[in-house]
Design a protein around this motif. Structure first.
Motif, PDB file in Angstrom:
ATOM      1  N   ARG A 123       0.973  -0.996   0.329  1.00  0.00           N
ATOM      2  CA  ARG A 123       0.225  -0.022   0.568  1.00  0.00           C
ATOM      3  C   ARG A 123       0.966   1.545  -0.430  1.00  0.00           C
ATOM      4  N   GLY A 124       0.651   2.376  -0.836  1.00  0.00           N
ATOM      5  CA  GLY A 124       0.704   3.668  -0.196  1.00  0.00           C
ATOM      6  C   GLY A 124       0.929   4.218   1.301  1.00  0.00           C
ATOM      7  N   ARG A 125       1.708   5.019   1.431  1.00  0.00           N
ATOM      8  CA  ARG A 125       2.018   5.251   3.003  1.00  0.00           C
ATOM      9  C   ARG A 125       1.593   6.541   2.818  1.00  0.00           C
ATOM     10  N   ILE A 126       0.658   6.708   4.423  1.00  0.00           N
ATOM     11  CA  ILE A 126       0.583   8.027   4.671  1.00  0.00           C
ATOM     12  C   ILE A 126       0.968   8.919   5.419  1.00  0.00           C
ATOM     13  N   GLY A 127       2.010   9.716   6.260  1.00  0.00           N
ATOM     14  CA  GLY A 127       2.332  10.049   7.500  1.00  0.00           C
ATOM     15  C   GLY A 127       3.843   9.479   8.099  1.00  0.00           C
TER      16      GLY A 127
END
Ligand SMILES: Cc1cc2nc3c(=O)[nH]c(=O)nc-3n(C[C@H](O)[C@H](O)[C@H](O)COP(=O)(O)O)c2cc1C
Length: 366
Positions: free
Chosen positions: A362-366
């Motif tokens: 998954r793409g990471r956020i934060g």
């Protein structure tokens, strides 16, 4: 008759007719090692079973499911799972009249024109008896989802039946299992029952709307163009008998909104993104966001009614037809567990597809 299968990786084929000896499903692509027993499937079947109240057809079917293959020592083996449900309460003489006549609003005329032959008994393959097989397959999907995504929940309930509408302010999840309408408002169930009794006594039927809520669905399911999660869910719901409209999130009501009203604003929460509303119904760009997925559909009123309707017969003569037999006065009620099953199959199928394509990264956020 082709195209009796749906799903890409978790692939379900249903077979059988209303008045044949049995019907069922073949589930191909089920992951191995999942605990599965007939006893797990049965409660799902019991929720769709006919003859449980005066609000549904009086056909009496136990709907006992037998697992004929694909399970060894209580676990799936990864090979095709064959599920069989015997038909035990056929009453074919009720259908003598429609052997040569076409019920207005039913599939009789379309089957006749396409195939030139049809099993008219109980509507044959067009009977919603076929949906018993979907519910059995859905129970298999639920068994896999229970292991793969323990927090995921597929909930379904009625939101409208003719003039009766659910008041969203009174939504009570606990009430759904406690009344014959799968209605999330215990206080309204009696009024719904009285209304449907009136419809039934007037030898009529009525349409309905059903909502499916999928909670705890991970972000990332679906593909942006021809495999949108919206498309897959809508196709699955639209394939249910009598369904005439499907919406995701705001659905048709989105046409009345402005961009400021419809934007689901995003904030950063302690565990990742948080949305301030859910007009999109949990899907953006064809991909699940992790919000609740909200799908709604309408079903038309049962076409088999005791009030005479004008039609024609196979000889082309104009006649009036009263449809006898045992019929649901509102098909929306028993469509509720069917919708749940279809949603479970689609979500599992999309989960397996996503693993195949992205390996779950998954793409990471934060
Ligand atoms: C759960 C469920 C139960 C149904 N019960 C009946 C019924 O008792 N009598 C009937 O005429 N149609 C019933 N239907 C609808 C027919 O199966 C459907 O109208 C028919 O197959 C024609 O297909 P269409 O309405 O999608 O065009 C039911 C549908 C569902 C989903």
């Amino acid at each position: 008759m082709s195209l009796n299968s749906f799903g890409h990786v978790f692939r379900v084929t249903t077979w059988g007719e209303s008045h044949g000896p049995a019907l069922g499903a073949v589930v191909d692509g089920c992951p191995p090692g999942v605990a599965l027993a007939e006893d797990w499937i049965q409660p799902f079947m019991d929720r769709r079973r006919p003859g449980t109240s005066k609000n549904t057809t009086q056909r009496q079917e136990a709907d006992r499911v037998r697992i004929l293959s694909g399970v060894f020592e209580g676990r799936t083996t990864g090979t095709p799972i064959m599920l069989m449900i015997e038909n035990t309460d056929q009453r074919s003489k009720d259908y003598g009249e429609i052997a040569q006549a076409f019920r207005p609003g039913h599939a009789d005329i379309a089957y006749h024109q396409k195939y030139g032959i049809r099993d008219y008994r109980g509507g044959g393959r067009s009977s919603a008896r076929e949906t018993a097989a979907r519910v059995a397959a859905g129970a298999v999907a639920q068994a896999v989802l229970r292991d793969l995504v323990p927090g995921l929940q597929v909930l379904s309930y009625m939101v409208q039946m003719g003039e009766m509408r659910l008041d969203p302010a009174r939504f009570d999840e606990a009430a759904i299992a406690a009344n014959p309408f799968f209605l999330p408002d215990a206080g309204a169930a009696q009024a719904w029952e009285d209304y449907l009794t009136g419809i039934r006594k007037a030898q009529n039927s009525v349409g309905a709307a059903v909502e499916v809520l999928i909670r705890g669905c991970p972000p990332g399911l679906g593909a942006p163009v021809y495999g949108k999660l919206d498309t897959e869910l809508a196709a699955a719901m639209m394939s249910i008998n009598a369904v005439k409209g499907v919406e995701i999130g705001e659905g048709m009501h989105a046409a009345a909104l402005t961009g400021t009203e419809n934007a689901d604003e995003i904030r950063m929460g302690p565990d990742g993104p948080e949305y301030l509303s859910n007009h999109a119904g949990g899907i953006l760009g064809g991909i699940s966001t992790g919000q609740d997925i909200v799908v709604r559909f309408s079903v038309k009123p049962t076409s088999s009614i005791l009030t005479p309707r004008r039609t024609i017969n196979a000889a082309g003569e104009e006649i009036e037809l009263i449809t006898k037999g045992r019929h649901d006065p509102c098909v929306g009620i028993r469509a509720v567990p069917v919708a749940e099953a279809m949603a479970a199959c689609v979500i599992l199928d999309q989960l397996l597809l996503d693993r195949a394509q992205t390996g779950g990264q998954r793409g990471r956020i934060g």
